[in-house]
Design an enzyme around this catalytic site. Structure first.
Site, PDB file in Angstrom:
ATOM      1  N   HIS A  10       0.812  -1.221   0.000  1.00 53.08           N
ATOM      2  CA  HIS A  10       0.000   0.000   0.000  1.00 53.08           C
ATOM      3  C   HIS A  10       0.846   1.273   0.000  1.00 53.08           C
ATOM      4  CE1 HIS A  10      -3.743   2.097   0.448  1.00 53.08           C
ATOM      5  NE2 HIS A  10      -3.475   2.577   1.640  1.00 53.08           N
TER       6      HIS A  10
HETATM    7  O1  LIG Z   1      -9.969   3.309   3.972  1.00 55.88           O
HETATM    8  C1  LIG Z   1      -9.440   3.811   2.966  1.00 55.88           C
HETATM    9  O2  LIG Z   1      -9.945   3.747   1.829  1.00 55.88           O
HETATM   10  C2  LIG Z   1      -8.158   4.594   3.129  1.00 55.88           C
HETATM   11  C3  LIG Z   1      -7.182   3.907   4.030  1.00 55.88           C
HETATM   12  C4  LIG Z   1      -5.915   4.691   4.178  1.00 55.88           C
HETATM   13  O3  LIG Z   1      -5.855   5.864   3.878  1.00 55.88           O
HETATM   14  C5  LIG Z   1      -4.792   4.035   4.771  1.00 55.88           C
HETATM   15  C6  LIG Z   1      -3.579   4.660   4.721  1.00 55.88           C
HETATM   16  C7  LIG Z   1      -2.498   4.317   5.529  1.00 55.88           C
HETATM   17  C8  LIG Z   1      -1.334   5.021   5.434  1.00 55.88           C
HETATM   18  O4  LIG Z   1      -0.926   5.612   4.330  1.00 55.88           O
HETATM   19  C9  LIG Z   1      -0.429   5.165   6.555  1.00 55.88           C
HETATM   20  O5  LIG Z   1      -0.781   4.691   7.626  1.00 55.88           O
HETATM   21  O6  LIG Z   1       0.656   5.709   6.376  1.00 55.88           O
END
Ligand SMILES: O=C(O)CCC(=O)/C=C/C=C(\O)C(=O)O
Length: 287
Positions: free
Chosen positions: A267
């Protein structure tokens, strides 16, 4: 050129939101002679911030002559906390509008990670004339995946970490966050844990927001065709938070768009594949 640091680029601005004045933090990496600005919008994980998400991506853009601004959304890092009962994507877009207005920036490129992608799309729909190009990474519209059970395993772990912010839960989440967890250092875990625990109000308010409205990120799918900005969508094939088919939905909906998929990538494409990611983004923004 001297590298920017978090503390040297740290700034605050006050932005009116729903009858309140919010103190909003951002980092301004301004080489001084930039004609174009890129605003980077972070994701929704506990302890996230613009700097934590994008520290591997600032320098190449600044060296190429871009001003880079990292906005910390309300509820994260040094920005004020908030309980969001409506669309968080639209809340962040309103805060971004307040920031670009106060900085006198007529038009900016937006690079959004996950929640930051959802927020960039909300801003592009509300203020199309203020957007140059869009880079959407691991996000851009909410809504269900037709292929992957939702909430995804990553989002379940993320929500669990908000409820119980322990080092074990952090490691559990980070382990599925990236494709290759061996790159994650104890220093990174500790920094992230410190960020989280320094603002318990953010953690509590995120949980309260979810209880009030479990759908914090609305599905912009039906409106994607309105986006005229050239858009680069970037995804990790092994993303276990926001699955890759969401990227396919984005390019099916946004007329002037293209998709780059990194293999062996979770991700956090901007971190796991930083060099290629930076070259890709720079090429896209420069031509
Ligand atoms: O739920 C969603 O669609 C978005 C989830 C989300 O933004 C997760 C992001 C996590 C990070 O980028 C982080 O913890 O750095």
């Amino acid at each position: 050129m001297t590298a920017f640091t978090e503390s040297a680029s740290s700034r605050f601005v006050r932005i009116a939101e729903d009858g309140r004045e919010l103190n909003i933090h951002y980092n301004d990496c301004d080489p001084g002679n930039a004609s174009e600005t890129v605003v980077m919008l972070h994701g929704s994980g506990p302890g996230a911030s613009g700097w934590a998400n994008f520290n591997r991506n600032i320098e190449p853009l600044v060296e190429a002559g871009f001003r880079v601004i990292l906005l910390d959304c309300p509820g994260w890092s040094k920005s004020d906390s908030i309980v969001c009962t409506g669309s968080r994507s639209d809340l962040n877009a309103r805060i971004l509008k307040g920031l670009v207005d106060q900085l006198g920036l007529d038009r900016v490129h937006l690079l959004g990670n996950s929640m930051g992608g959802h927020s960039a799309v909300a801003f592009a729909l509300g203020h199309p004339q203020r957007v140059g190009k869009l880079v959407l990474m691991g996000g851009g519209t909410g809504g269900a995946s037709p292929f992957v059970p939702m909430p995804t395993e990553g989002i379940k772990l993320l929500n669990g970490l908000y409820r119980e912010p322990t080092i074990d839960n952090l490691k559990r989440m980070m382990n599925v966050f990236v494709f290759d967890p061996s790159d994650l250092t104890e220093a990174l875990f500790q920094a992230r844990l410190d960020n989280m625990l320094s603002r318990r109000d953010h953690l509590d308010n995120f949980v309260a927001s979810l209880a009030a409205n479990p759908r914090q990120f609305p599905d912009f799918g039906p409106r994607l065709g309105e986006i005229q900005a050239r858009t680069l969508v970037i995804w990790g094939r092994n993303d276990r938070f926001v699955p890759m088919d969401v990227g396919l939905r984005l390019i099916a909906g946004i007329p002037n768009s293209e998709l780059h998929v990194f293999n062996n990538c979770g991700h956090w494409a901007q971190w796991e594949h930083a060099d290629t990611f930076n070259r890709l983004v720079l090429d896209f923004l420069s031509h």
